[in-house]
Design an enzyme around this catalytic site. Structure first.
Site, PDB file in Angstrom:
ATOM      1  NE  ARG A 112      57.507   9.358  50.885  1.00 26.23           N
ATOM      2  CZ  ARG A 112      57.810  10.338  50.193  1.00 26.23           C
ATOM      3  NH1 ARG A 112      58.557  11.304  50.512  1.00 26.23           N
ATOM      4  NH2 ARG A 112      57.175  10.704  48.815  1.00 26.23           N
ATOM      5  N   GLY A 134      48.571   0.880  46.071  1.00 21.71           N
ATOM      6  CA  GLY A 134      49.948   0.604  45.800  1.00 21.71           C
ATOM      7  C   GLY A 134      50.788   1.664  45.903  1.00 21.71           C
ATOM      8  CE  LYS A 178      43.998   4.180  52.928  1.00 21.28           C
ATOM      9  NZ  LYS A 178      43.385   2.882  53.364  1.00 21.28           N
ATOM     10  CG  ASP A 180      41.628  -9.625  49.793  1.00 19.29           C
ATOM     11  OD1 ASP A 180      41.806  -9.190  48.547  1.00 19.29           O
ATOM     12  OD2 ASP A 180      42.752  -9.071  50.675  1.00 19.29           O
ATOM     13  CB  CYS A 229      48.566   9.397  51.777  1.00 15.51           C
ATOM     14  SG  CYS A 229      49.737   8.613  50.769  1.00 15.51           S
ATOM     15  CE1 TYR A 238      45.487   4.070  49.791  1.00 16.42           C
ATOM     16  CE2 TYR A 238      47.305   5.636  50.335  1.00 16.42           C
ATOM     17  CZ  TYR A 238      46.669   4.722  50.610  1.00 16.42           C
ATOM     18  OH  TYR A 238      46.993   3.461  51.591  1.00 16.42           O
ATOM     19  CB  SER A 285      47.484   6.416  54.272  1.00 19.61           C
ATOM     20  OG  SER A 285      48.427   6.863  53.620  1.00 19.61           O
ATOM     21  CE  LYS A 324      63.246  -0.386  40.168  1.00 22.84           C
ATOM     22  NZ  LYS A 324      63.035   1.270  40.050  1.00 22.84           N
TER      23      LYS A 324
HETATM   24  P1  NAD Z   1      47.659  -4.720  50.027  1.00 25.92           P
HETATM   25  O1  NAD Z   1      47.153  -4.206  48.613  1.00 25.92           O
HETATM   26  O2  NAD Z   1      48.353  -5.549  49.878  1.00 25.92           O
HETATM   27  O3  NAD Z   1      46.420  -5.234  50.665  1.00 25.92           O
HETATM   28  C1  NAD Z   1      44.744  -4.582  50.326  1.00 25.92           C
HETATM   29  C2  NAD Z   1      44.044  -5.636  50.072  1.00 25.92           C
HETATM   30  O4  NAD Z   1      42.630  -5.536  49.778  1.00 25.92           O
HETATM   31  C3  NAD Z   1      44.572  -6.614  48.714  1.00 25.92           C
HETATM   32  O5  NAD Z   1      44.588  -8.017  49.051  1.00 25.92           O
HETATM   33  C4  NAD Z   1      43.197  -6.553  47.917  1.00 25.92           C
HETATM   34  O6  NAD Z   1      42.903  -7.493  47.024  1.00 25.92           O
HETATM   35  C5  NAD Z   1      41.928  -6.171  48.809  1.00 25.92           C
HETATM   36  N1  NAD Z   1      40.981  -5.430  48.267  1.00 25.92           N
HETATM   37  C6  NAD Z   1      40.992  -4.421  47.297  1.00 25.92           C
HETATM   38  N2  NAD Z   1      39.673  -4.131  46.847  1.00 25.92           N
HETATM   39  C7  NAD Z   1      38.961  -5.056  47.552  1.00 25.92           C
HETATM   40  C8  NAD Z   1      37.506  -5.431  47.503  1.00 25.92           C
HETATM   41  N3  NAD Z   1      36.868  -4.509  46.583  1.00 25.92           N
HETATM   42  N4  NAD Z   1      36.862  -6.191  48.220  1.00 25.92           N
HETATM   43  C9  NAD Z   1      37.653  -6.978  49.113  1.00 25.92           C
HETATM   44  N5  NAD Z   1      39.053  -6.974  49.199  1.00 25.92           N
HETATM   45  C10 NAD Z   1      39.540  -5.873  48.416  1.00 25.92           C
HETATM   46  O7  NAD Z   1      47.830  -3.443  51.071  1.00 25.92           O
HETATM   47  P2  NAD Z   1      48.644  -3.373  52.286  1.00 25.92           P
HETATM   48  O8  NAD Z   1      49.869  -3.074  52.206  1.00 25.92           O
HETATM   49  O9  NAD Z   1      48.325  -4.705  53.109  1.00 25.92           O
HETATM   50  O10 NAD Z   1      47.713  -2.295  52.923  1.00 25.92           O
HETATM   51  C11 NAD Z   1      46.573  -2.500  54.123  1.00 25.92           C
HETATM   52  C12 NAD Z   1      45.994  -1.277  54.248  1.00 25.92           C
HETATM   53  O11 NAD Z   1      46.766  -0.400  54.937  1.00 25.92           O
HETATM   54  C13 NAD Z   1      45.287  -0.736  53.157  1.00 25.92           C
HETATM   55  O12 NAD Z   1      43.913  -0.068  53.758  1.00 25.92           O
HETATM   56  C14 NAD Z   1      46.018   0.470  52.822  1.00 25.92           C
HETATM   57  O13 NAD Z   1      45.543   1.475  52.274  1.00 25.92           O
HETATM   58  C15 NAD Z   1      46.781   0.918  54.218  1.00 25.92           C
HETATM   59  N6  NAD Z   1      48.127   1.547  53.936  1.00 25.92           N
HETATM   60  C16 NAD Z   1      49.190   0.510  53.793  1.00 25.92           C
HETATM   61  C17 NAD Z   1      50.677   1.198  53.669  1.00 25.92           C
HETATM   62  C18 NAD Z   1      51.589   0.481  53.510  1.00 25.92           C
HETATM   63  O14 NAD Z   1      52.657   1.079  53.358  1.00 25.92           O
HETATM   64  N7  NAD Z   1      51.454  -0.939  52.985  1.00 25.92           N
HETATM   65  C19 NAD Z   1      50.351   2.607  54.108  1.00 25.92           C
HETATM   66  C20 NAD Z   1      49.463   3.564  54.265  1.00 25.92           C
HETATM   67  C21 NAD Z   1      48.104   2.670  54.453  1.00 25.92           C
END
Ligand code: NAD
Length: 336
Positions: A221, A79, A154, A35, A121, A150, A119, A201
């Protein structure tokens, strides 16, 4: 595969990645985390944790070196709705680079299985215009009309997984998450999602205080607790299924109902104000789980109220600790 599977989790400093590393370690795997940052709220139990920018191909080669059996590619620039609607170019560029470079590095290093975290999305926006939405089946991603930025990146990365399978016989898995929440997730700073934001909040509000919601709050959702998410990830990786699978619950709520639930858990009366100019995304989105059930013989089932109670408790205690200065935000970063 070796007796002790060697697993790489990218995004291991993030919310889902950190929970997954904990689970894989508990199940006896050897785990490397990669990471840009360490987990924010507790140390990673990974055997190795490397700070690598996975937009760079040579860093992806490093991450996948040394006989890795499985890659869970969770790293992404992402995010909540405010964040993903504000930074279309940067998010798309960063994530395209991460996914394209990680797939190619995994191929060159002969990784046996590669799981891509997609996702909800990716689903066509035209099919999500009604709050009382028809739950989304996997085929509803086409004809393509995903969330700008996004969602498009994906959807393309899903395609890229298929191309790697077609051209190189690579074993790829594709998971479409629907809104994951739980403790140890971001709850402030702009990248937090609705459940964490509402817990924060409400925790900060006084009894009979006000909480703002983006939109009229009638957008709908479904939300999946992180333990279900991690269980589903493991099952999808172990399955022989290569096409995209929904991973979410079909428990549909409005954002107003979500807030009400958090308020009840907190034992506070909360008045809602609606910021109609705030971003709210599609009007309705829910997960249709027939295919997931058929392939995995399982689907996420932890009730929202149960998961929210644990999440609220954790966020409220974090805020109390920060506010009472017993624990400064800077000290939250744990290093391995
Ligand atoms: P998160 O933001 O907590 O974790 C993603 C991690 O990726 C972060 O720690 C960030 O530092 C790391 N990262 C970003 N850019 C990077 C880079 N260039 N090199 C190395 N690391 C990098 O998000 P999450 O909620 O844990 O999501 C994990 C995965 O699941 C993601 O791919 C996200 O798109 C997907 N996702 C999550 C949700 C959700 O509700 N949380 C929904 C749909 C998809």
């Amino acid at each position: 595969m070796s007796a002790q599977p060697r697993v790489l989790v990218t995004g291991a400093g993030g919310f889902i990645g950190h929970h997954l590393v904990r689970r894989l370690k508990a199940d006896g795997c050897w785990v490397r985390g990669a990471d840009l940052k360490f987990p924010e709220y507790e140390a990673s139990p990974a055997d190795e944790f490397e700070l690598l920018d996975l937009r760079e191909f040579d860093k992806c080669l490093l991450a996948t070196r040394g006989g890795i059996d499985q890659v869970y590619n969770l790293a992404a620039d992402m995010g909540g709705i405010g964040y993903i609607t504000a930074y279309l170019a940067a998010i798309s560029r960063h994530n395209i680079l991460i996914n394209a470079n990680m797939l190619e590095a995994a191929r060159r290093n002969e990784v046996k299985r590669f799981l891509f975290s997609s996702s909800a999305c990716v689903y066509a926006q035209g099919k999500q215009k009604d709050a009382n939405v028809e739950p989304l089946k996997e085929e509803d991603a086409y004809p393509a009309d995903p969330e700008p930025g996004y969602g498009w990146e994906k959807l393309f990365a899903e395609e890229l997984c298929r191309y790697y399978r077609h051209d190189y016989d690579m074993e790829t898995r594709i998971v479409r998450f629907h809104n994951v929440y739980g403790p140890l997730g971001t709850y402030d700073g702009g990248k937090e999602k609705a459940p964490a934001a509402l817990c924060r909040k409400v925790a900060l509000a006084k009894d009979s205080g006000e909480v703002e919601i983006w939109g009229d709050g009638e957008q709908t959702r479904s939300f999946m607790y992180v333990d279900d998410c991690v269980e589903g990830l493991k099952r999808i990786m172990a399955s022989e299924y290569h096409e995209a699978l929904n991973l979410g619950t079909p428990e549909l709520v409005t954002i107003n109902q979500l807030l009400q639930m958090v308020a009840e858990i907190a034992g506070k009366r909360i008045r809602v104000t609606h910021n109609l100019s705030g971003p709210q995304g599609v009007r309705g989105r829910n997960s249709e789980n027939s295919r997931t059930r058929r392939v995995l013989g399982w689907e996420p089932s932890i009730p929202l109220r149960q998961g929210l109670a644990v999440t609220y408790k954790w966020i409220a205690s974090e805020l109390r600790a920060v506010h009472s200065s017993q624990k400064q935000p800077a000290e939250k970063v744990s290093r391995k």
